[in-house]
Design an enzyme around this catalytic site. Sequence first.
Site, PDB file in Angstrom:
ATOM      1  N   GLU A 131      45.579 -34.205  49.923  1.00  0.00           N
ATOM      2  CA  GLU A 131      45.381 -33.355  50.788  1.00  0.00           C
ATOM      3  C   GLU A 131      44.742 -33.838  51.816  1.00  0.00           C
ATOM      4  O   GLU A 131      43.922 -34.792  51.901  1.00  0.00           O
ATOM      5  CB  GLU A 131      44.504 -32.289  50.054  1.00  0.00           C
ATOM      6  CG  GLU A 131      45.553 -31.660  48.703  1.00  0.00           C
ATOM      7  CD  GLU A 131      44.353 -30.868  47.876  1.00  0.00           C
ATOM      8  OE1 GLU A 131      43.420 -30.294  48.459  1.00  0.00           O
ATOM      9  OE2 GLU A 131      44.885 -30.580  46.956  1.00  0.00           O
ATOM     10  N   LYS A 162      41.624 -33.399  54.625  1.00  0.00           N
ATOM     11  CA  LYS A 162      40.190 -33.054  54.254  1.00  0.00           C
ATOM     12  C   LYS A 162      39.819 -32.257  55.600  1.00  0.00           C
ATOM     13  O   LYS A 162      39.765 -33.080  56.765  1.00  0.00           O
ATOM     14  CB  LYS A 162      39.114 -34.308  54.265  1.00  0.00           C
ATOM     15  CG  LYS A 162      37.762 -33.795  53.691  1.00  0.00           C
ATOM     16  CD  LYS A 162      36.927 -35.112  53.250  1.00  0.00           C
ATOM     17  CE  LYS A 162      35.788 -34.712  52.764  1.00  0.00           C
ATOM     18  NZ  LYS A 162      34.809 -34.189  53.755  1.00  0.00           N
ATOM     19  N   ASP A 181      37.667 -30.092  58.227  1.00  0.00           N
ATOM     20  CA  ASP A 181      36.467 -30.244  58.653  1.00  0.00           C
ATOM     21  C   ASP A 181      35.576 -28.834  58.826  1.00  0.00           C
ATOM     22  O   ASP A 181      36.008 -28.456  60.236  1.00  0.00           O
ATOM     23  CB  ASP A 181      36.386 -31.258  59.791  1.00  0.00           C
ATOM     24  CG  ASP A 181      34.988 -31.650  59.771  1.00  0.00           C
ATOM     25  OD1 ASP A 181      34.040 -31.419  59.003  1.00  0.00           O
ATOM     26  OD2 ASP A 181      34.717 -32.413  60.861  1.00  0.00           O
ATOM     27  N   TYR A 238      42.102 -24.797  48.483  1.00  0.00           N
ATOM     28  CA  TYR A 238      42.585 -25.946  48.025  1.00  0.00           C
ATOM     29  C   TYR A 238      41.953 -26.257  46.492  1.00  0.00           C
ATOM     30  O   TYR A 238      41.977 -27.391  45.939  1.00  0.00           O
ATOM     31  CB  TYR A 238      41.928 -27.163  48.745  1.00  0.00           C
ATOM     32  CG  TYR A 238      40.482 -27.163  49.081  1.00  0.00           C
ATOM     33  CD1 TYR A 238      39.558 -27.513  48.107  1.00  0.00           C
ATOM     34  CD2 TYR A 238      40.031 -27.140  50.681  1.00  0.00           C
ATOM     35  CE1 TYR A 238      38.276 -27.353  48.605  1.00  0.00           C
ATOM     36  CE2 TYR A 238      38.763 -27.420  50.903  1.00  0.00           C
ATOM     37  CZ  TYR A 238      38.045 -27.426  50.022  1.00  0.00           C
ATOM     38  OH  TYR A 238      36.702 -27.164  50.474  1.00  0.00           O
ATOM     39  N   LYS A 258      37.435 -41.236  54.014  1.00  0.00           N
ATOM     40  CA  LYS A 258      37.323 -40.764  55.635  1.00  0.00           C
ATOM     41  C   LYS A 258      37.909 -41.558  56.521  1.00  0.00           C
ATOM     42  O   LYS A 258      37.981 -42.756  56.346  1.00  0.00           O
ATOM     43  CB  LYS A 258      35.875 -41.004  55.809  1.00  0.00           C
ATOM     44  CG  LYS A 258      34.727 -40.222  54.956  1.00  0.00           C
ATOM     45  CD  LYS A 258      34.894 -38.731  55.722  1.00  0.00           C
ATOM     46  CE  LYS A 258      33.729 -37.901  55.104  1.00  0.00           C
ATOM     47  NZ  LYS A 258      32.592 -37.808  55.574  1.00  0.00           N
ATOM     48  N   CYS A 316      17.604 -41.313  94.595  1.00  0.00           N
ATOM     49  CA  CYS A 316      18.834 -40.342  94.641  1.00  0.00           C
ATOM     50  C   CYS A 316      20.091 -41.222  95.506  1.00  0.00           C
ATOM     51  O   CYS A 316      19.985 -41.693  96.489  1.00  0.00           O
ATOM     52  CB  CYS A 316      18.587 -39.038  95.099  1.00  0.00           C
ATOM     53  SG  CYS A 316      20.122 -38.154  95.687  1.00  0.00           S
ATOM     54  N   CYS A 352      20.788 -39.303  98.553  1.00  0.00           N
ATOM     55  CA  CYS A 352      19.835 -38.905  99.864  1.00  0.00           C
ATOM     56  C   CYS A 352      18.605 -39.923  99.828  1.00  0.00           C
ATOM     57  O   CYS A 352      17.590 -39.711 100.648  1.00  0.00           O
ATOM     58  CB  CYS A 352      19.131 -37.413  99.918  1.00  0.00           C
ATOM     59  SG  CYS A 352      18.129 -37.155  98.563  1.00  0.00           S
ATOM     60  N   CYS A 361      16.645 -34.915  91.323  1.00  0.00           N
ATOM     61  CA  CYS A 361      16.405 -35.551  92.800  1.00  0.00           C
ATOM     62  C   CYS A 361      15.761 -34.077  93.395  1.00  0.00           C
ATOM     63  O   CYS A 361      16.134 -33.079  93.385  1.00  0.00           O
ATOM     64  CB  CYS A 361      17.601 -35.378  93.616  1.00  0.00           C
ATOM     65  SG  CYS A 361      17.204 -35.534  95.304  1.00  0.00           S
ATOM     66  N   CYS A 397      19.199 -32.725 100.049  1.00  0.00           N
ATOM     67  CA  CYS A 397      20.192 -33.573  99.455  1.00  0.00           C
ATOM     68  C   CYS A 397      21.520 -33.028  99.464  1.00  0.00           C
ATOM     69  O   CYS A 397      21.739 -31.704  98.997  1.00  0.00           O
ATOM     70  CB  CYS A 397      19.869 -33.735  97.947  1.00  0.00           C
ATOM     71  SG  CYS A 397      20.719 -34.659  96.937  1.00  0.00           S
TER      72      CYS A 397
HETATM   73  S1  IVH Z   1      38.194 -30.644  47.034  1.00  0.00           S
HETATM   74  C1  IVH Z   1      34.558 -31.219  43.704  1.00  0.00           C
HETATM   75  N1  IVH Z   1      39.866 -30.702  48.893  1.00  0.00           N
HETATM   76  O1  IVH Z   1      35.003 -31.711  51.460  1.00  0.00           O
HETATM   77  C2  IVH Z   1      34.960 -30.908  44.986  1.00  0.00           C
HETATM   78  N2  IVH Z   1      37.508 -30.435  49.453  1.00  0.00           N
HETATM   79  O2  IVH Z   1      32.826 -33.577  49.882  1.00  0.00           O
HETATM   80  C3  IVH Z   1      36.371 -30.258  45.320  1.00  0.00           C
HETATM   81  N3  IVH Z   1      36.914 -30.404  51.884  1.00  0.00           N
HETATM   82  O3  IVH Z   1      32.623 -29.644  49.888  1.00  0.00           O
HETATM   83  C4  IVH Z   1      36.527 -30.418  46.870  1.00  0.00           C
HETATM   84  N4  IVH Z   1      39.067 -30.494  52.596  1.00  0.00           N
HETATM   85  O4  IVH Z   1      33.976 -28.713  51.815  1.00  0.00           O
HETATM   86  C5  IVH Z   1      38.550 -30.620  48.667  1.00  0.00           C
HETATM   87  N5  IVH Z   1      41.587 -30.329  50.701  1.00  0.00           N
HETATM   88  C6  IVH Z   1      40.019 -30.383  50.295  1.00  0.00           C
HETATM   89  C7  IVH Z   1      39.375 -30.388  51.383  1.00  0.00           C
HETATM   90  C8  IVH Z   1      37.811 -30.610  50.748  1.00  0.00           C
HETATM   91  C9  IVH Z   1      37.742 -30.016  52.894  1.00  0.00           C
HETATM   92  C10 IVH Z   1      35.291 -30.325  51.916  1.00  0.00           C
HETATM   93  C11 IVH Z   1      34.915 -29.511  50.973  1.00  0.00           C
HETATM   94  C12 IVH Z   1      33.894 -30.288  50.183  1.00  0.00           C
HETATM   95  C13 IVH Z   1      33.898 -31.547  50.914  1.00  0.00           C
HETATM   96  C14 IVH Z   1      33.935 -32.739  49.951  1.00  0.00           C
END
Ligand code: IVH
Length: 684
Positions: free
Chosen positions: A112, A114, A116, A235, A322, A421, A424, A439, A445
């Site tokens: 999946e 991740k 943010d 998720y 990451k 500056c 000037c 400045c 200026c």
């Molecule tokens: S599963 C047991 N799935 O990433 C932890 N986390 O460090 C289960 N996050 O705190 C998390 N996308 O805030 C999961 N597809 C995804 C995610 C996801 C973002 C975040 C979430 C979690 C952190 C994990």
Amino acid sequence: MSDSIKHKIAELSHKIEEHNYNYYVLSNPVISDFEFDKLLIELIDLETNYPQYLKSDSPSQRVGGQVSKEFKNVKHKYPMLSLGNTYNEEDLRDFDERIKKAGLTKFEYVCELKYDGVSISLTYVDGKLTQAVTRGDGEKGDDVTANVKTIRSIPLRLRGENYPREFEIRGEIFMPKSEFIRINEEMRNQLIEDGYDEDEIAEKLLKNPRNAASGTLKQLDSKAVAERRLDCYLYSLLGENLPVESHYESLQDAGKWGLKVSADMEKVSSIEGVIKYLEKWDKKRHTLNVETDGVVIKVNSFEHQTYLGFTAKSPRWAIAYKFKAARVSTILESISYQVGRTGAITPVANLKPVQLAGTTVKRASLHNADIVEKLDVRVGDTVFVEKGGEIIPKIIGVDEKKRGHDLFSESSKPTNYITHCPECNTKLIRNEGEANHYCPNELGCPPQVKGKMEHFVSRKAMNIDSLGAETIAQLYDAGLLHSIADIYELKKYDLLKIDRMAEKSANNLLAGIDASKGVPFERVLFAIGIRHIGETTAKKLAYYFKNIDSLKNATLEQLLEVGDIGERSAQTIIDYFADNRIGKILEKLKKAGLQFELSEEQLTNTSEKLKDISFVVSGVFSKFSRDELKKTIEQNGGKNVSAISGKTNYLLAGENMGPEKLKKAEKLGVPIISEDDFIKMVST
Ligand code: IVH
């Protein structure tokens, strides 16, 4: 009768939620926004008249309204853990090996994205959303249910019938990139109108979508949350006796109950499949409307998950990978220094153009002298440029190995920050505790003087629209304008010396300048450009002191008595008037005939009837002009604002008003009043 009303409310609620689902979960709207709003207004009307039928899961609740003093801290039924991180393929293969060593031979992974944002845990009981809690410390989090209810993609009531009686589902609340950009654009426009300079604006804008989502969710006023359209991907399904055996299946089911699950997840049968997924999304993720910072890899079967178990902090059956932030290296060709309207100096790195996350980067801000010193960047260096969650690229370091090997830097020397500056040549100053150099030559200026003039003639100030930035620059360069006071001494034969200035435009310009002599005192006060004094503050000062001389003679204490004036603004006012050169400019302006006191009319027509009440005035009116109405609002102590927000008290609506404003007011529950309503309000 009342039964049929109850029925109608239920029917409308259901219909509206169906449309929310089509729009926000499926991204497939089937009716227009206008039709949708009509349904919502009809529902809100009925609920207002028959409050006994207003339910907590009514779609009308999505506009917010509940204001909390603080959030209730609640314990999670299942702790919210975090994930182990990996940064390369090798670490991932180690993870795969550990699972195999633990004894699993045949198993699947789910990959999946991740997202943010901020993690959230939702509880549904009997198909209704009952609670939404933030992660907090993992054991206990904040109950933000009222805020979460404003998120349109989160169902208040589930679809179908096959969901468990009680369960939790977890996910990530985020701010879509497009929403982040929209809000920052609106904020920037408002801040410019309020007289803030670029540095102050940069400080106030949302920093990145993740921060913005988290800040928004922590708002105590749920209306403010509703105004910022957050979204959410779910998720992770949790509960006892779930009717499924695997993670993938559980999310497919959740999707059928109306919950928003990402379509970008994939089931794969080996670590090779995981790696393919990573490679694909490393690039493709930039095309999404949501920030992602990696991939989450989970063992699919619940039985396998239980078998693998947890460490103290995280599950053994899942791991995060990451993405490397988009980063490239390029050559720093030169450093230039920009002088802003307020005199603030910004060092800018001019780079050899390079492609980064879909755009060509040629320049990056180096912010200030401390950053330049810390990075030890030198012209000719190979530098690393990164694009993180922030939209503007950043120089994050120097490739020291390359120093001395390339064209420029054989004999590279540390960068000496400028001391004078670039415009000037005045010696720069740096106030204690401030990061930027300035400045101080405010009145001499060039970019500062031109900037002041542009502000002076702008629409909300003296409104001399025939005098644009380009003409100002031409007149300035020709030595015809040295300060704002010179504007009133311009002669036609001077103007005709300017390139592309014909008789007609010269006449036009002079007429515009002449007309500006009638601009009322409060706008003149805004126009002269006292630092930190925006439009609203200028108005307050004008009405409080009534003329420029009493303002000029005001003590710090007197200034502090005016609402919303802090120490810093009070001191800048005092410093401003203490400057002799300013005194001379003001004298000239006074002689030219500008308004330096409130008019008779302004003096006699004031009341406090609308004290602290804010209005948005929009449309065409029959009895008064829009400007007259706005003036009346101010004269009675009220406030005119340009954009509708949850804090707006009234929308004063005329004919042919923009449908967007009307919609927004209705959505946010801002009362809409007519010209007649308003007249009644001020005359009784
Ligand atoms: S599963 C047991 N799935 O990433 C932890 N986390 O460090 C289960 N996050 O705190 C998390 N996308 O805030 C999961 N597809 C995804 C995610 C996801 C973002 C975040 C979430 C979690 C952190 C994990």
